[in-house]
Design a protein around this motif. Structure first.
Motif, PDB file in Angstrom:
ATOM      1  N   ALA A  31     -36.481 -10.812 -57.941  1.00 52.20           N
ATOM      2  CA  ALA A  31     -36.386 -12.076 -57.226  1.00 52.20           C
ATOM      3  C   ALA A  31     -37.696 -12.859 -57.201  1.00 52.20           C
ATOM      4  O   ALA A  31     -38.772 -12.295 -57.012  1.00 52.20           O
ATOM      5  CB  ALA A  31     -35.922 -11.817 -55.804  1.00 52.20           C
ATOM      6  N   SER A  59     -33.639 -12.534 -60.025  1.00 52.55           N
ATOM      7  CA  SER A  59     -32.870 -11.478 -59.378  1.00 52.55           C
ATOM      8  C   SER A  59     -32.002 -10.695 -60.359  1.00 52.55           C
ATOM      9  O   SER A  59     -31.965  -9.476 -60.344  1.00 52.55           O
ATOM     10  CB  SER A  59     -31.980 -12.068 -58.292  1.00 52.55           C
ATOM     11  OG  SER A  59     -32.766 -12.610 -57.263  1.00 52.55           O
ATOM     12  N   THR A  76     -33.762  -8.399 -55.419  1.00 49.93           N
ATOM     13  CA  THR A  76     -32.728  -9.409 -55.629  1.00 49.93           C
ATOM     14  C   THR A  76     -32.512 -10.239 -54.373  1.00 49.93           C
ATOM     15  O   THR A  76     -32.653  -9.743 -53.254  1.00 49.93           O
ATOM     16  CB  THR A  76     -31.401  -8.755 -56.074  1.00 49.93           C
ATOM     17  OG1 THR A  76     -30.399  -9.758 -56.171  1.00 49.93           O
ATOM     18  CG2 THR A  76     -30.943  -7.685 -55.083  1.00 49.93           C
ATOM     19  N   ASP A  77     -32.202 -11.509 -54.578  1.00 54.09           N
ATOM     20  CA  ASP A  77     -31.888 -12.393 -53.466  1.00 54.09           C
ATOM     21  C   ASP A  77     -30.408 -12.304 -53.106  1.00 54.09           C
ATOM     22  O   ASP A  77     -30.041 -12.355 -51.947  1.00 54.09           O
ATOM     23  CB  ASP A  77     -32.227 -13.844 -53.816  1.00 54.09           C
ATOM     24  CG  ASP A  77     -33.714 -14.057 -53.966  1.00 54.09           C
ATOM     25  OD1 ASP A  77     -34.465 -13.441 -53.184  1.00 54.09           O
ATOM     26  OD2 ASP A  77     -34.131 -14.810 -54.850  1.00 54.09           O
ATOM     27  N   ALA A  78     -29.570 -12.184 -54.148  1.00 53.37           N
ATOM     28  CA  ALA A  78     -28.140 -12.048 -53.915  1.00 53.37           C
ATOM     29  C   ALA A  78     -27.835 -10.562 -53.762  1.00 53.37           C
ATOM     30  O   ALA A  78     -28.038  -9.787 -54.689  1.00 53.37           O
ATOM     31  CB  ALA A  78     -27.360 -12.632 -55.085  1.00 53.37           C
ATOM     32  N   SER A 160     -31.502 -19.169 -59.978  1.00 50.73           N
ATOM     33  CA  SER A 160     -32.504 -18.699 -59.028  1.00 50.73           C
ATOM     34  C   SER A 160     -31.887 -18.278 -57.705  1.00 50.73           C
ATOM     35  O   SER A 160     -30.789 -18.720 -57.344  1.00 50.73           O
ATOM     36  CB  SER A 160     -33.529 -19.799 -58.755  1.00 50.73           C
ATOM     37  OG  SER A 160     -32.928 -20.800 -57.970  1.00 50.73           O
ATOM     38  N   GLY A 161     -32.611 -17.446 -56.991  1.00 54.15           N
ATOM     39  CA  GLY A 161     -32.186 -17.031 -55.674  1.00 54.15           C
ATOM     40  C   GLY A 161     -32.123 -18.211 -54.704  1.00 54.15           C
ATOM     41  O   GLY A 161     -31.292 -18.236 -53.807  1.00 54.15           O
ATOM     42  N   THR A 162     -33.007 -19.177 -54.916  1.00 60.47           N
ATOM     43  CA  THR A 162     -32.996 -20.354 -54.056  1.00 60.47           C
ATOM     44  C   THR A 162     -31.667 -21.096 -54.173  1.00 60.47           C
ATOM     45  O   THR A 162     -31.083 -21.513 -53.174  1.00 60.47           O
ATOM     46  CB  THR A 162     -34.151 -21.288 -54.439  1.00 60.47           C
ATOM     47  OG1 THR A 162     -35.340 -20.512 -54.534  1.00 60.47           O
ATOM     48  CG2 THR A 162     -34.351 -22.358 -53.406  1.00 60.47           C
ATOM     49  N   PHE A 164     -28.917 -19.724 -55.051  1.00 56.83           N
ATOM     50  CA  PHE A 164     -27.910 -18.858 -54.448  1.00 56.83           C
ATOM     51  C   PHE A 164     -27.829 -19.099 -52.946  1.00 56.83           C
ATOM     52  O   PHE A 164     -26.746 -19.257 -52.373  1.00 56.83           O
ATOM     53  CB  PHE A 164     -28.228 -17.386 -54.737  1.00 56.83           C
ATOM     54  CG  PHE A 164     -27.382 -16.430 -53.958  1.00 56.83           C
ATOM     55  CD1 PHE A 164     -26.075 -16.184 -54.328  1.00 56.83           C
ATOM     56  CD2 PHE A 164     -27.884 -15.791 -52.828  1.00 56.83           C
ATOM     57  CE1 PHE A 164     -25.284 -15.322 -53.601  1.00 56.83           C
ATOM     58  CE2 PHE A 164     -27.099 -14.935 -52.102  1.00 56.83           C
ATOM     59  CZ  PHE A 164     -25.799 -14.693 -52.473  1.00 56.83           C
ATOM     60  N   THR A 185     -26.280 -17.943 -58.266  1.00 57.79           N
ATOM     61  CA  THR A 185     -27.654 -18.250 -58.657  1.00 57.79           C
ATOM     62  C   THR A 185     -27.681 -19.456 -59.588  1.00 57.79           C
ATOM     63  O   THR A 185     -28.672 -20.152 -59.691  1.00 57.79           O
ATOM     64  CB  THR A 185     -28.313 -17.056 -59.353  1.00 57.79           C
ATOM     65  OG1 THR A 185     -27.445 -16.623 -60.405  1.00 57.79           O
ATOM     66  CG2 THR A 185     -28.529 -15.921 -58.375  1.00 57.79           C
ATOM     67  N   THR A 278     -33.968 -11.192 -48.342  1.00 57.60           N
ATOM     68  CA  THR A 278     -34.055 -10.801 -49.747  1.00 57.60           C
ATOM     69  C   THR A 278     -34.153  -9.279 -49.792  1.00 57.60           C
ATOM     70  O   THR A 278     -34.599  -8.652 -48.830  1.00 57.60           O
ATOM     71  CB  THR A 278     -35.234 -11.495 -50.443  1.00 57.60           C
ATOM     72  OG1 THR A 278     -35.238 -11.121 -51.813  1.00 57.60           O
ATOM     73  CG2 THR A 278     -36.561 -11.144 -49.813  1.00 57.60           C
TER      74      THR A 278
ATOM     75  N   GLU C 287     -30.929 -14.359 -64.570  1.00 55.48           N
ATOM     76  CA  GLU C 287     -29.939 -14.115 -63.525  1.00 55.48           C
ATOM     77  C   GLU C 287     -28.610 -13.643 -64.099  1.00 55.48           C
ATOM     78  O   GLU C 287     -27.562 -13.899 -63.544  1.00 55.48           O
ATOM     79  CB  GLU C 287     -29.737 -15.377 -62.682  1.00 55.48           C
ATOM     80  CG  GLU C 287     -30.964 -15.793 -61.895  1.00 55.48           C
ATOM     81  CD  GLU C 287     -31.303 -14.852 -60.749  1.00 55.48           C
ATOM     82  OE1 GLU C 287     -30.437 -14.037 -60.383  1.00 55.48           O
ATOM     83  OE2 GLU C 287     -32.425 -14.909 -60.240  1.00 55.48           O
TER      84      GLU C 287
END
Lengths: 344, 300, 326
Positions: A31, A59, A76-78, A160-162, A164, A185, A278, C287
């Protein structure tokens, strides 16, 4: 270079205890959202004889790497589902929480002046609201003069995690967004243009009259970008501040599979609606037990000593109860029949 | 259009020259066309130079302020703690250098094969074609390929994997220039050497390569320039390393990857470092180019 | 494949002289080395293609032949199609060449026929140095210098004028983000410019002086010498230089990711955001979970990019042949 080596040697000698005489090197990947705080923790943890190499490759890549065991931990963010965790022999735990904030470039409108609701934000990104003086926006902003200007939505071009976190919020507050686009993502954006990274989104919004985008909070603060007020679940308009983030975080329910608490659109009059934790992924069947233990030692150190650093970078540290829950979860990982944590 | 040329279009017959007016009108038109083309070409050159100037100026304005000794003496550090770029710089130099060492001989041999041995053979045609395709292969796919064959099976990211990925990019560039340059050598040169009774390989190595050396070096420089700034193939091969490490079996830092991740970060000092790194890498590559050229010129 | 590589004109090299005598061990070893290296390149590309094809197989199986034409790309619903990135790749590469080739030719002409001697070295070097600038730098420069100019001045001006015209107007409409297909093509054009210019200059210089001198002696202008003597003599290598540029334009990744705008929809406007195969792979790869349909689709895209490269190169060689014969 020589002085640096000497300094390092001195450091090692200083902190050396018989059991931990050697510096443990751990490699992690994943992430980008928590990258800055991991870097700072890594710097601090050198004093505890742990050398961290964290690469923010995304992620998805982080999940791949830990599945293939090419790194010592993934980030990972998700969050992964319980099934994915079981299949990959992985343990998931949260580390910090962060906020995502919308930014705008509307001539004549000051920072934190514009008020938006989740539904309106979703409809802007769905291409249903195309002008800044649309009645639905005007209605929320009595006293603000909104220009007859086309809305130019900007999103993250890189998965990106953002994105997500942001799309999770839109899906949580807008039925039509949930059914037509969803959260991910990267998603199928109906309108607007993408830009790479926080810097790209901020730059494009800055360049484009009528632009709107979303970035990690730290980025908006550091660059004094024009953020907006959002209406939260309690119907209150809140500004993006550490207080409103912390208010959102305080209501989270962590007692869920994979500790994957959702803090999106939380209850509470003072809660900022776009906050998310996260996660770290560790192998439950470690091939290199020493490395896995070193990762645990690292995050143990970070929980104990890293809260101030996290706040400084505008992340929200985990409550102590959650930290302890994580520590006891580490005990599930067994090495030679013994719990891997607490390390002897 | 035929290759046999006549310098003056529509005017090859002597009889028409008698008509003075026609002749002068033609001359004026020719001169005008020439003048227009020359103005346009000068403008094109100025435009090209402007691009370079603009890039350099941008890098200097945004990056020069960040240049200090600590950039070269400190390793990468978290935001707000005076980090430098020592490990990315060293990592980039090592990887690019070794990739060039690995890729150049292979590329030269292939280029030599195509120019001197292949002739019209089908195998030669296929190799030439394949090399051109490789030239346009997106570098991220090459990184992905190396990830599949080197990173996954051997259980981790490493400097070696990055070197292999970069070397694969070096090869087709060197192939193309080597072949082109060898083909441009006059055949009389070859005949003269062969006539002296020299074996073919000596002719190639001692005469042809030497005669084409400037072109080949240009090709290698183009290749170095290309791989020095390559980010995509390193993302999933050498990964990057925040700490000081010269171990090629471990993840290794590189300047482009550091720039790539720092440029998108929210922190002022990281962004400045990204621009400083961009300035360093550009000046480094440009300096290398200029140095090699002056060496080349001095030899002549 | 046709025998096009060996030029039949007066140029470089017809049949190479071969040694009948004295082809000893040295020759055998050297020839073997050359052949082995050539085979290695072949194997390398084969391995990359096979790897990509195998990786992309699940996507081809899931979506069938429609994968190539479908413009759908929805990571949430797991529906993927290659139509948009293929369109973007071809459009930006062709636009880039259209922008770059005339300028590159101008530079090469200036450097070989017009510039005073003292100027040729420094200017030539400067142009070549442009080729040395790393692609990520082009991306950063493009984003921070070109994009604001496009967004603030060029695009609004064009949108308000040409954008109002019927028919071609639709090519220049939409909000002026500054990013998008046209900006990407512009950056690509600047990137491939020095490659094409340097090759053109090098091959122009290879034209024997006597040819040019005899043309000048007949009273030809510089432009006439270029058009009637230099270009016919060097056209194969000129096309080779353009190919070098096209190759880079098709596969360029990092610079494009900064300015393309990553939108998976086909907009009629050149100013609209888009995608290229390389940029979508770079932007989405991080991702994409291992074994996911998305990763497979990206690999399938990579495979298609190779197919496009093949097609473009084959086409250009075929064109080259007909020009040679014609």
């Amino acid at each position: 270079m020589i002085t640096r080596r000497i300094a390092l040697a001195g450091l090692v000698a200083l902190a050396a205890t018989p059991a931990l005489a050697q510096t443990a090197q751990i490699t992690g990947a994943g992430a980008s959202f928590p990258n800055p705080v991991y870097q700072r923790w890594g710097e601090g943890a050198k004093a505890a004889n742990i050398q961290l190499n964290y690469q923010s490759v995304g992620s998805g890549a982080g999940v791949n790497q830990i599945r293939n065991r090419t790194v010592d931990f993934g980030a990972t963010d998700a969050p992964l589902t319980q099934q994915q965790l079981t299949e990959g022999n992985l343990l998931q735990f949260p580390t910090v929480m962060g906020a995502v904030v919308p930014i705008v470039n509307i001539p004549g409108v000051a920072a934190d002046q514009l008020r938006l609701t989740g539904e309106v934000l979703a409809d802007i990104y769905a291409g249903k609201i195309t002008k800044w003086n649309d009645p639905r926006i005007v209605e929320l902003n009595s006293g603000v003069t909104l220009p007859n200007l086309a809305i130019a939505p900007v999103y993250r071009a890189d998965a990106s995690g953002t994105s997500f976190v942001f799309t999770s919020y839109l899906a949580a507050v807008s039925e039509s967004w949930k059914s037509s686009v969803g959260a991910g993502t990267s998603v199928k954006w109906a309108t607007g243009a993408g830009a790479r990274g926080n810097e790209g989104v901020a730059g494009t919004v800055r360049n484009t009259r009528g632009g709107i985008g979303y970035v990690e909070n730290a980025y908006a603060t550091q660059n004094r970008l024009a953020t907006v007020q959002l209406r939260n679940k309690a119907g209150q308009y809140v500004k993006p501040t550490m207080e409103t983030f912390a208010a959102a975080a305080s209501n989270a329910n962590w007692n869920v599979p994979g500790m994957a608490a959702s803090i999106i659109d939380q209850q509470g009059a003072n809660s900022w609606p776009i906050v998310s934790p996260t996660f770290i992924l560790l192998p439950t069947n470690p091939t290199d037990a020493a490395k896995t233990r070193a990762v645990m030692r690292f995050f143990d150190w970070a929980y104990t000593n890293g809260a101030a650093t996290a706040r400084e970078l505008e992340y929200i540290p985990l409550p102590e109860t959650v930290q302890n829950a994580v520590r006891s979860a580490w005990g599930q990982i067994r090495v030679d029949g013994q719990p891997a944590w607490p390390a002897r | 259009m035929s290759a046999t040329t006549s310098p003056m279009p529509n005017s090859s017959v002597p009889g028409r020259a008698k008509d003075r007016a026609t002749s002068e009108a033609l001359g004026r038109r020719r001169a005008r066309a020439d003048a227009i083309v020359r103005v346009l070409c000068t403008a094109a050159t100025i435009l090209g130079l402007l691009f370079l100037a603009s890039i350099l100026l941008t890098l200097i304005i945004r990056g020069a302020g960040g240049i200090s000794l600590s950039v070269f003496t400190n390793v990468t550090r978290p935001p707000g703690s005076h980090g430098g770029l020592l490990n990315p710089i060293i990592g980039s130099i090592i990887q690019v250098f070794l990739a060039t060492i690995v890729g150049t001989p292979i590329g030269m041999l292939v280029g030599t094969y195509l120019a001197e041995y292949a002739g019209e053979s089908r195998f030669g045609q296929v190799v030439r074609f394949v090399s051109d395709v490789l030239l346009s292969a997106p570098s991220i796919l090459i990184g992905l390929f190396v990830y599949q064959i080197l990173v996954l099976p051997f259980g981790g990211f490493s400097g070696w994997a990055g070197i292999v990925a970069l070397a694969i990019i070096v090869i087709p560039v060197v192939v193309r220039t080597t072949e082109d340059m060898l083909r441009l050598l006059p055949n009389t040169l070859r005949e003269a050497v062969i006539g002296l009774g020299a074996p073919k390989w000596k002719m190639i190595v001692l005469v042809c390569w030497r005669a084409a050396v400037s072109g080949i070096i240009t090709g290698v420089l183009l290749a170095v320039a290309r791989v020095a700034g390559e980010t995509a193939p390193l993302l999933f091969t050498s990964l990057g390393n925040l700490n000081w490490s010269l171990n090629l079996s471990q993840p290794m830092s590189s300047l482009p990857i550091t720039i790539y991740s720092y440029a998108g970060s929210p922190y002022e000092d990281w962004i400045t470092l990204a621009w400083t790194g961009a300035l360093i890498i550009t000046l480094g590559v440009l300096g290398l180019n200029i140095a090699a050229r002056s060496v080349l010129r001095a030899r002549r | 494949m046709a025998q096009v590589a060996v030029p039949e004109t007066l140029e470089a090299a017809p049949a190479r002289p071969t040694t009948r005598k004295g082809s000893g061990t040295g020759d055998t070893i050297f020839a073997f080395l050359c052949r082995a290296a050539a085979a290695l390149v072949l194997v390398l590309l084969g391995a990359i293609i096979v790897e990509l094809f195998l990786g992309g197989l699940p996507a081809f199986k899931a979506f069938g032949a429609a994968f190539v034409t479908s413009t759908e790309w929805d990571p949430v619903q797991e529906i993927y199609g290659a139509g948009v990135p293929i369109y973007g790749t071809i459009l930006t590469a062709i636009l880039a060449l259209l922008l770059a080739v005339p300028v590159a030719f101008g530079i090469a002409f200036f450097l070989t026929e017009m510039a005073p001697d003292w100027m040729r070295g420094p200017v030539g070097t400067a142009i070549e140095l442009l080729a040395a600038v790393p692609s990520i730098i082009f991306g950063m420069w493009g984003f921070f210098v070109i994009v604001p100019v496009m967004a603030g001045t060029i695009q609004p001006a064009i949108i308000d004028t040409i954008g109002e015209l019927p028919l071609i107007g639709s090519l220049f409409q939409g909000p002026p983000f500054g990013t998008g297909l046209f900006t990407a093509a512009l950056i690509l054009a600047i990137m491939v410019l020095p490659f094409i210019a340097a090759t053109m200059r090098d091959v122009f210089l290879q034209v024997p002086g006597v040819y040019k001198e005899s043309a000048y002696g007949l009273g030809s202008t510089r432009w006439e010498v270029m058009r009637k003597v230099v270009l016919p003599y060097t056209r194969i290598s000129v096309v080779g230089g353009i190919m070098l540029g096209l190759g880079r334009a098709l596969g360029e990744t990092m610079a494009v990711t900064f300015v393309i705008g990553n939108a998976n929809r086909i907009t009629p406007s050149l100013f609209g955001p888009g995608n290229t195969i390389a940029s979508i792979v770079a932007l989405e790869f991080g991702e994409s979970g291992a074994g996911s349909l998305k990763l497979s689709s990206l690999l399938a895209l990579g495979f298609l990019l190779f197919v496009i490269s093949f097609a473009v190169l084959a086409l250009s060689r075929w064109l080259l042949r007909s020009r040679l014969k014609g």
